[in-house]
Design a protein around this motif. Sequence first.
Motif, PDB file in Angstrom:
ATOM      1  N   ASP A  57       0.812  -1.227   0.000  1.00 35.19           N
ATOM      2  CA  ASP A  57       0.000   0.000   0.000  1.00 35.19           C
ATOM      3  C   ASP A  57       0.839   1.268   0.000  1.00 35.19           C
ATOM      4  N   ASN A  58       2.151   1.143  -0.081  1.00 37.15           N
ATOM      5  CA  ASN A  58       3.026   2.310  -0.048  1.00 37.15           C
ATOM      6  C   ASN A  58       3.561   2.637  -1.435  1.00 37.15           C
ATOM      7  N   ALA A  59       3.762   3.927  -1.686  1.00 33.56           N
ATOM      8  CA  ALA A  59       4.406   4.391  -2.914  1.00 33.56           C
ATOM      9  C   ALA A  59       5.683   5.127  -2.535  1.00 33.56           C
ATOM     10  N   VAL A  60       6.767   4.816  -3.239  1.00 30.36           N
ATOM     11  CA  VAL A  60       8.046   5.485  -3.022  1.00 30.36           C
ATOM     12  C   VAL A  60       8.475   6.096  -4.348  1.00 30.36           C
ATOM     13  N   VAL A  61       8.644   7.410  -4.359  1.00 37.01           N
ATOM     14  CA  VAL A  61       8.986   8.132  -5.580  1.00 37.01           C
ATOM     15  C   VAL A  61      10.361   8.762  -5.399  1.00 37.01           C
ATOM     16  N   SER A  62      11.282   8.479  -6.325  1.00 35.42           N
ATOM     17  CA  SER A  62      12.613   9.080  -6.237  1.00 35.42           C
ATOM     18  C   SER A  62      12.744  10.170  -7.293  1.00 35.42           C
ATOM     19  N   GLY A  63      13.425  11.245  -6.910  1.00 39.41           N
ATOM     20  CA  GLY A  63      13.623  12.378  -7.800  1.00 39.41           C
ATOM     21  C   GLY A  63      14.221  13.530  -7.024  1.00 39.41           C
ATOM     22  N   ASP A  64      14.116  14.723  -7.560  1.00 46.12           N
ATOM     23  CA  ASP A  64      14.637  15.909  -6.890  1.00 46.12           C
ATOM     24  C   ASP A  64      13.480  16.691  -6.280  1.00 46.12           C
ATOM     25  N   GLY A  92      -5.577  14.745   6.999  1.00 44.82           N
ATOM     26  CA  GLY A  92      -5.159  13.661   7.884  1.00 44.82           C
ATOM     27  C   GLY A  92      -4.255  12.622   7.269  1.00 44.82           C
ATOM     28  N   ARG A  93      -3.944  12.740   5.994  1.00 46.44           N
ATOM     29  CA  ARG A  93      -3.050  11.780   5.345  1.00 46.44           C
ATOM     30  C   ARG A  93      -1.600  12.108   5.662  1.00 46.44           C
ATOM     31  N   SER A  94      -0.779  11.055   5.722  1.00 44.53           N
ATOM     32  CA  SER A  94       0.635  11.220   6.050  1.00 44.53           C
ATOM     33  C   SER A  94       1.504  10.932   4.840  1.00 44.53           C
ATOM     34  N   LEU A 103      10.088  10.627  -1.945  1.00 47.72           N
ATOM     35  CA  LEU A 103       8.760  10.954  -1.437  1.00 47.72           C
ATOM     36  C   LEU A 103       8.056   9.636  -1.145  1.00 47.72           C
ATOM     37  N   ILE A 104       7.590   9.471   0.104  1.00 49.09           N
ATOM     38  CA  ILE A 104       6.974   8.210   0.521  1.00 49.09           C
ATOM     39  C   ILE A 104       5.560   8.478   1.001  1.00 49.09           C
ATOM     40  N   THR A 105       4.605   7.795   0.421  1.00 42.09           N
ATOM     41  CA  THR A 105       3.230   7.845   0.904  1.00 42.09           C
ATOM     42  C   THR A 105       2.822   6.439   1.317  1.00 42.09           C
ATOM     43  N   GLY A 106       1.853   6.323   2.210  1.00 41.96           N
ATOM     44  CA  GLY A 106       1.476   4.998   2.673  1.00 41.96           C
ATOM     45  C   GLY A 106       0.137   4.989   3.360  1.00 41.96           C
ATOM     46  N   ARG A 107      -0.269   3.784   3.760  1.00 45.85           N
ATOM     47  CA  ARG A 107      -1.584   3.629   4.375  1.00 45.85           C
ATOM     48  C   ARG A 107      -1.630   4.200   5.782  1.00 45.85           C
ATOM     49  N   ASP A 108      -0.463   4.280   6.439  1.00 46.18           N
ATOM     50  CA  ASP A 108      -0.416   4.838   7.782  1.00 46.18           C
ATOM     51  C   ASP A 108       1.010   5.279   8.088  1.00 46.18           C
ATOM     52  N   GLU A 109       1.164   5.996   9.197  1.00 43.75           N
ATOM     53  CA  GLU A 109       2.474   6.531   9.553  1.00 43.75           C
ATOM     54  C   GLU A 109       3.466   5.423   9.898  1.00 43.75           C
ATOM     55  N   ALA A 110       2.983   4.334  10.490  1.00 46.40           N
ATOM     56  CA  ALA A 110       3.879   3.241  10.883  1.00 46.40           C
ATOM     57  C   ALA A 110       4.559   2.616   9.662  1.00 46.40           C
TER      58      ALA A 110
END
Length: 275
Positions: A57-64, A92-94, A103-110
């Motif tokens: 459920d996480n996305a990791v995006v690399s760039g500048d 409320g999204r982290s 840049l990292i997005t995910g289902r929760d902070e943990a």
Amino acid sequence: PSEVKRGAVVAEFNALMNSDLGQKLTNCLFDEGDLTWFRDAGVDPVNGIDRVAMIDDNAVVSGDFSRVPWDTFGNVAKDYGPRAKLYESGDGRSFAVWNGQMLITGRDEASIKATLDRLENGGPQQGAPVLDDSMAYGEVYGLVNSGFIASMLEKQDPRLAQLMRQAADSMQLHMDVSHDVGMVADVKPTDPATADELRRALGAAVSLARMRAVAEGNQDEASILDLARVHGAEEGGGFRLEAGVPYEIMAKGLDECVAERARAKLRKADAGVAE
């Protein structure tokens, strides 16, 4: 990570955007408003993003991302380790930014913190990661668990979905989109005998689908299925699925995607006028 529930897939985003299909792909994925937001934030979406990875459920995006003023978008920030900042948006999204490069997005902070821990120091040593350097070829590559694939097949072909769960552990994917689109999927078996049954079932499904496409006059679909092959791997008891989409068919599909985006925008504008 060393384990995934659904899969881990990496897209060489910069290579995709700068391929022969790149402009059409850009127009399909983004409208002008999206591109303007990226550029106002200091990120060139075509040349400023290197890779995009989906890990469960996480996305990791690399760039500048060093020039993006995250704080000015109403996000609340806090430090996490020496090089990362965690943000909480107004809804409320982290999300997090590591070293101005990820840049990292995910289902929760943990789950976001777990990704940051791996970036910073490798995280807890629980085993080898599901992806290694030997798997990093093609513009899209990764590993998908068989259970996740089976869930997508469930409604269309319950028997094939059941065989997928019984016979396969995971599927390793590689896609080349430099011009024509080609895909290779290597299936890692849990039981060689059942895996061979799955291989034959997939081969039959591809053949039946092609005959149906020809009978219905769907030449594009028939051309794609004509390039598909299912054959045994050289060792390990698994098998390989190969498929391809000619450039002309892919370009036609992306053009339709752009046209549908324009139609949807027009419908939305018409609905606004009606209200």
